[in-house]
Design a protein around this motif. Structure first.
Motif, short mmCIF file in Angstrom:
data_model
loop_
_atom_site.label_atom_id
_atom_site.label_comp_id
_atom_site.label_asym_id
_atom_site.label_seq_id
_atom_site.Cartn_x
_atom_site.Cartn_y
_atom_site.Cartn_z
N GLN A 13 25.10 3.64 -95.07
CA GLN A 13 25.45 5.05 -94.93
C GLN A 13 26.61 5.23 -93.96
O GLN A 13 27.50 6.06 -94.18
CB GLN A 13 24.24 5.84 -94.46
N ALA A 14 26.63 4.43 -92.89
CA ALA A 14 27.71 4.51 -91.91
C ALA A 14 29.02 3.99 -92.48
O ALA A 14 30.10 4.41 -92.06
CB ALA A 14 27.34 3.73 -90.65
N GLY A 15 28.93 3.05 -93.42
CA GLY A 15 30.13 2.50 -94.03
C GLY A 15 30.89 1.53 -93.15
O GLY A 15 32.05 1.22 -93.42
N THR A 103 35.95 2.29 -97.64
CA THR A 103 36.31 3.69 -97.89
C THR A 103 37.32 4.17 -96.86
O THR A 103 37.18 3.88 -95.67
CB THR A 103 35.06 4.59 -97.84
N SER A 104 38.31 4.92 -97.31
CA SER A 104 39.38 5.38 -96.43
C SER A 104 38.94 6.56 -95.58
O SER A 104 37.86 7.12 -95.76
CB SER A 104 40.62 5.76 -97.24
N PHE A 105 39.81 6.95 -94.65
CA PHE A 105 39.56 8.09 -93.77
C PHE A 105 40.07 9.38 -94.40
O PHE A 105 40.79 9.37 -95.40
CB PHE A 105 40.29 7.90 -92.43
N LYS A 129 36.98 0.53 -85.82
CA LYS A 129 37.36 1.44 -84.73
C LYS A 129 37.43 2.90 -85.17
O LYS A 129 37.53 3.79 -84.34
CB LYS A 129 38.71 1.02 -84.16
N MET A 130 37.38 3.12 -86.50
CA MET A 130 37.50 4.47 -87.07
C MET A 130 38.83 5.11 -86.68
O MET A 130 38.92 6.29 -86.35
CB MET A 130 36.33 5.36 -86.64
N SER A 176 38.53 4.44 -102.11
CA SER A 176 37.54 3.38 -101.92
C SER A 176 37.83 2.25 -102.89
O SER A 176 38.42 2.46 -103.96
CB SER A 176 36.12 3.90 -102.13
N SER A 177 37.42 1.05 -102.50
CA SER A 177 37.60 -0.09 -103.39
C SER A 177 36.74 -1.25 -102.92
O SER A 177 36.28 -1.28 -101.77
CB SER A 177 39.07 -0.54 -103.45
#
Length: 260
Positions: A13-15, A103-105, A129-130, A176-177
Motif C-alpha cells: 500500500q505504501a508503494g 509508481t510515479s509522483f 526518499k519520496m 506506473s510500470s
C-alpha cells in the motif's frame, strides 16, 4: 490477518520499502494485526517475522534503519513446515520475480510555470526518499541551482522554490510500470500519466523539455505533439549519462531552455 500478511499489505500500500519501526507504528494504529495478549507490536517482532519469510520479503541492510520490502508475487511458506526431501518436486514452482511495480509522483508545479520538464519514472532512491531526482549522483538539482544562480540547494523545499522561480514544473511520462532496478531500459508494461488533462489546465506552458531520450520516446509513443508547444530533448542528468559532466550539462540545458 496474520502478521506477515499485514506487513506485506502495508508495504504494498505504501508503494516503497519501510523500516521495522514505521511498520510497527502503522500496524499498531490500523489494527490489521493484534497480538493475543493485547500488547503493542514491536520493531523487533517485525524483524523476527520478516526473517522467517525470506521468500516474501527482502531486507536492505546497507542503510540505517534497515529497509524491508516485499518480493513481487512471493509464495508464502510456513517456516515451521517440513522441507521436502525432493525439492525438485516441491519447490520447482517457487520462481521469485525480481521486478515490481513502481509508481510515479504527483506533478510539481505552481501558477508560474511555463516550462514542463518530463522524466520517465522516479528511480528507486527517489521513491525511497519520496523526492524527485533523489539520487545523490543525479545532477538535476545541481543544474537547477546553476540555472537559478544559487550556490547550493540544501533541502527539498529550497529545490522546489528554485524550480518554481525559474517557471519550471516537473512530472514524468510514466505513471506506473514493472521495472527491475532504476534503469529506463528496464521499464516494462508502462501506464502513462494524464498529460493531456494537465496541459489543458496549465495553459501557460509553452515548452516541454525531456530529461533524456527515453522520456521523449515514451511521450511520442502515447501522445501527439501540440502545435503551440515547443519541444526539446535534453541530455539526461542521470549518473548513467557519465559522458556529460556538470558544466556541459548546465550549458546545454541553459541554452535549450532559453536561459542564456
Amino acid at each position: 490477518m496474520k502478521l506477515h500478511e499485514a506487513i506485506e499489505k502495508l508495504i504494498q500500500q505504501a508503494g516503497q520499502p519501510m523500516d521495522a519501526g514505521k511498520i510497527s507504528e502503522a500496524l499498531n494504529a490500523n489494527k490489521w494485526y493484534r497480538k493475543a495478549d493485547g500488547t503493542v507490536i514491536s520493531a523487533a517482532q517485525i524483524n523476527a517475522r520478516v526473517k522467517n519469510y525470506p521468500l516474501m520479503f527482502t531486507v536492505n541492510r546497507s542503510v540505517k534503519p534497515m529497509l524491508i520490502d516485499v518480493v513481487s508475487e512471493a509464495v508464502s511458506i510456513n517456516p515451521r513446515s517440513k522441507v521436502s526431501a525432493n525439492p525438485k518436486i516441491e519447490t520447482s514452482h517457487l520462481t521469485v520475480p525480481t521486478s515490481r511495480v513502481k509508481t510515479s509522483f504527483a506533478p510539481l508545479f505552481d501558477e508560474r510555470i511555463q516550462i514542463l520538464i518530463l522524466g520517465t519514472l522516479p528511480g528507486d532512491e527517489s521513491l525511497r526518499k519520496m523526492e524527485y531526482y533523489g539520487h545523490a549522483r543525479n545532477r538535476f538539482w545541481k543544474v537547477v541551482a546553476g540555472l537559478s544562480l544559487r550556490a547550493e540547494l540544501t533541502d527539498y523545499a529550497s529545490k522546489k522554490s528554485a524550480l518554481f522561480g525559474l517557471g519550471i514544473g516537473l512530472w514524468d511520462v510514466v505513471h506506473s510500470s514493472e521495472r527491475k532496478g532504476s534503469l529506463d531500459s528496464a521499464i516494462r508494461e508502462e501506464q502513462v500519466n494524464d498529460l493531456e488533462s494537465f496541459m489543458h489546465r496549465q495553459s501557460d506552458i509553452s515548452l516541454i523539455a525531456f530529461n533524456g531520450n527515453k522520456a521523449q520516446v515514451l511521450y511520442d509513443k502515447y501522445f501527439k505533439r501540440r502545435a503551440n508547444i515547443r519541444y526539446v530533448t535534453l541530455p539526461s542528468t542521470s549518473p548513467a549519462n557519465a559522458s556529460w559532466n556538470l558544466e556541459r550539462l548546465l550549458n546545454q540545458w541553459r541554452s535549450a531552455l532559453g536561459m542564456i
